[in-house]
Write an enzyme that holds these catalytic residues in place. Sequence first.
Site, PDB file in Angstrom:
ATOM      1  N   TYR A  62      -2.332  24.241 -15.865  1.00  0.00           N
ATOM      2  CA  TYR A  62      -1.255  25.162 -16.268  1.00  0.00           C
ATOM      3  C   TYR A  62      -0.974  25.028 -17.757  1.00  0.00           C
ATOM      4  O   TYR A  62      -0.921  23.908 -18.273  1.00  0.00           O
ATOM      5  CB  TYR A  62       0.040  24.833 -15.498  1.00  0.00           C
ATOM      6  CG  TYR A  62       0.432  25.943 -14.555  1.00  0.00           C
ATOM      7  CD1 TYR A  62       0.761  27.194 -15.066  1.00  0.00           C
ATOM      8  CD2 TYR A  62       0.448  25.752 -13.186  1.00  0.00           C
ATOM      9  CE1 TYR A  62       1.102  28.228 -14.202  1.00  0.00           C
ATOM     10  CE2 TYR A  62       0.784  26.786 -12.323  1.00  0.00           C
ATOM     11  CZ  TYR A  62       1.100  28.026 -12.849  1.00  0.00           C
ATOM     12  OH  TYR A  62       1.431  29.046 -12.015  1.00  0.00           O
ATOM     13  N   GLU A  64       1.467  27.350 -19.770  1.00  0.00           N
ATOM     14  CA  GLU A  64       2.393  28.387 -20.268  1.00  0.00           C
ATOM     15  C   GLU A  64       2.756  28.130 -21.723  1.00  0.00           C
ATOM     16  O   GLU A  64       3.043  26.998 -22.107  1.00  0.00           O
ATOM     17  CB  GLU A  64       3.658  28.417 -19.406  1.00  0.00           C
ATOM     18  CG  GLU A  64       3.425  29.157 -18.113  1.00  0.00           C
ATOM     19  CD  GLU A  64       4.649  29.210 -17.220  1.00  0.00           C
ATOM     20  OE1 GLU A  64       5.765  29.020 -17.708  1.00  0.00           O
ATOM     21  OE2 GLU A  64       4.457  29.439 -16.017  1.00  0.00           O
ATOM     22  N   ASP A 208      -7.295  51.745 -26.997  1.00  0.00           N
ATOM     23  CA  ASP A 208      -7.830  51.037 -25.836  1.00  0.00           C
ATOM     24  C   ASP A 208      -9.352  51.123 -25.918  1.00  0.00           C
ATOM     25  O   ASP A 208      -9.948  52.139 -25.562  1.00  0.00           O
ATOM     26  CB  ASP A 208      -7.292  51.664 -24.544  1.00  0.00           C
ATOM     27  CG  ASP A 208      -7.683  50.848 -23.320  1.00  0.00           C
ATOM     28  OD1 ASP A 208      -8.663  50.077 -23.414  1.00  0.00           O
ATOM     29  OD2 ASP A 208      -7.016  50.990 -22.271  1.00  0.00           O
ATOM     30  N   THR A 234     -10.462  45.107 -22.477  1.00  0.00           N
ATOM     31  CA  THR A 234     -10.890  44.180 -21.437  1.00  0.00           C
ATOM     32  C   THR A 234     -12.102  43.446 -21.992  1.00  0.00           C
ATOM     33  O   THR A 234     -12.686  43.846 -23.004  1.00  0.00           O
ATOM     34  CB  THR A 234     -11.265  44.911 -20.129  1.00  0.00           C
ATOM     35  OG1 THR A 234     -12.132  45.991 -20.437  1.00  0.00           O
ATOM     36  CG2 THR A 234     -10.037  45.432 -19.428  1.00  0.00           C
ATOM     37  N   LYS A 237     -16.547  44.471 -19.777  1.00  0.00           N
ATOM     38  CA  LYS A 237     -17.358  45.695 -19.687  1.00  0.00           C
ATOM     39  C   LYS A 237     -18.548  45.550 -20.636  1.00  0.00           C
ATOM     40  O   LYS A 237     -19.371  44.670 -20.432  1.00  0.00           O
ATOM     41  CB  LYS A 237     -16.485  46.912 -19.978  1.00  0.00           C
ATOM     42  CG  LYS A 237     -15.345  47.070 -18.947  1.00  0.00           C
ATOM     43  CD  LYS A 237     -14.569  48.350 -19.142  1.00  0.00           C
ATOM     44  CE  LYS A 237     -13.562  48.586 -18.040  1.00  0.00           C
ATOM     45  NZ  LYS A 237     -12.245  48.007 -18.295  1.00  0.00           N
ATOM     46  N   ARG A 243     -13.781  38.690 -16.353  1.00  0.00           N
ATOM     47  CA  ARG A 243     -12.722  39.684 -16.156  1.00  0.00           C
ATOM     48  C   ARG A 243     -11.457  39.169 -16.823  1.00  0.00           C
ATOM     49  O   ARG A 243     -10.866  38.191 -16.391  1.00  0.00           O
ATOM     50  CB  ARG A 243     -12.468  39.902 -14.667  1.00  0.00           C
ATOM     51  CG  ARG A 243     -13.694  40.368 -13.918  1.00  0.00           C
ATOM     52  CD  ARG A 243     -13.325  40.879 -12.564  1.00  0.00           C
ATOM     53  NE  ARG A 243     -12.792  42.200 -12.688  1.00  0.00           N
ATOM     54  CZ  ARG A 243     -13.542  43.316 -12.686  1.00  0.00           C
ATOM     55  NH1 ARG A 243     -14.836  43.242 -12.562  1.00  0.00           N
ATOM     56  NH2 ARG A 243     -12.984  44.486 -12.801  1.00  0.00           N
TER      57      ARG A 243
HETATM   58  N1  DSN Z   1     -11.511  50.599 -13.705  1.00  0.00           N
HETATM   59  C1  DSN Z   1     -12.050  50.640 -15.047  1.00  0.00           C
HETATM   60  C2  DSN Z   1     -13.233  51.520 -15.141  1.00  0.00           C
HETATM   61  O1  DSN Z   1     -14.023  51.507 -14.204  1.00  0.00           O
HETATM   62  O2  DSN Z   1     -13.428  52.203 -16.127  1.00  0.00           O
HETATM   63  C3  DSN Z   1     -10.986  51.000 -16.013  1.00  0.00           C
HETATM   64  O3  DSN Z   1      -9.895  50.198 -15.783  1.00  0.00           O
END
Ligand code: DSN
Length: 428
Positions: A62, A64, A208, A234, A237, A243
């Site tokens: 942990y 925080e 984003d 994120t 990707k 993730r």
């Molecule tokens: N769910 C993601 C996507 O597949 O593009 C976006 O959050």
Amino acid sequence: MAQTAPVLHRATDALAAADPELAALVCAEERLQADTLRLIPSENYVSAAVLAATGSVLTNKYSEGYPGRRYYEGQQNVDPIEELARDRAKALFGAEHANVQPYSGSPANLAVYLAFAKPGDTVLGCALPMGGHLTHGWDVSVTGTWFRGIGYGVRRDTGRVDLDEVRSLALRTRPRIIFCGGTALPRTVDFAAFASIAAEVGAVLAADMSHLAGLVAGGVHPSPVGHADVIVTTTHKTLRGPRGAMLLSGAEHAKRIDKAVFPGLQGGPHNHTTAAIAVALKEAAGPDFRTYARAVVANAARLGDELAARGFDLVSGGTDTHLLLTDLTSWGVAGKPAAKALDRAGIVVNHNTVPYETRRPFDPSGIRIGTPALTSRGLGVEHMPQIAEWITRVVRSVAEDRPDVEKQVRGEVAELMAAYPAPGLPVG
Ligand code: DSN
């Protein structure tokens, strides 16, 4: 990417001994990811090193707070890990500040609202059916119920974001935040144009770049740094990490962003994820990653050309990025049955709304296709005609009610995939 199978096998052995039922499902997923052609644009294969960090003992801790200012003791290793991740993020993207704690993209976007807006404020973002994201103010999301979400779209004639509409909506509605970027936008995001609109109306610009981060890091898409007040991404990707998510900004916004993430929205950061983000950022800073990013875009462009040549109607006519969106209306097939048939044939895509959609969101007209994962396996432009041909055969088979085609294609797909082992997965 290097295969470091021993780590993975050790984990799998322990899992098999403790929980054979769960282990069997994980092994089946490994097999599925190895055998299939994964074309979901938001998915990828992480390296064995990223997997090792994700599955490490850091999950036990942990933390925080932030490095040097924690609410728990025992941070001798966690503090330098988080500092490493932050420093690597700043260096890779040229940002003054990085927060690597958001659990994923939606909480990261929510932190933007908490940092820069008050409930009831107006937020302008790309409408979900036009290629935006739920958390850019769409009505079924908390961001569209606690805030006044206004959606812009893409032009009917070009399929590209309508910047004239963005500007006129911004002038009319005076948003507190403007979001750019999305989840099904195949073309380059013009961050500079959005910045100029945001400046004109005094809005905060939130970029984003979740789908684009790996392309930005690899130098094949313009960077939002220097244009956006805050950047959300994120990490799993095109960036090919675990993730998770990050927020980047100039130093002037550092405090309010950090405060919004913790204690505003979250408790303890997921240290195993932070460590894996650090590993992925190191990988993304290497020269191989630039080659990878170029190949992702080249593969998508070629796949788009091959699909168009076979009669597929591509939104915006093609792509500048890693993703393609195709409207199947002219095939007399809806997106969902096509995606299900492709899945049975070993080709994994997702059904997706298309701009000016006439069907329901859960049964839309299109499918979304991307090249990040297949490029991680080493497939190149020379493979794209074959992939386009498989997609064509399966979509036609749905129209002609010939399910036998799916089995034939599945065998051919598995044969190709066997020749291109997936990073991070045990071979064989
Ligand atoms: N769910 C993601 C996507 O597949 O593009 C976006 O959050």
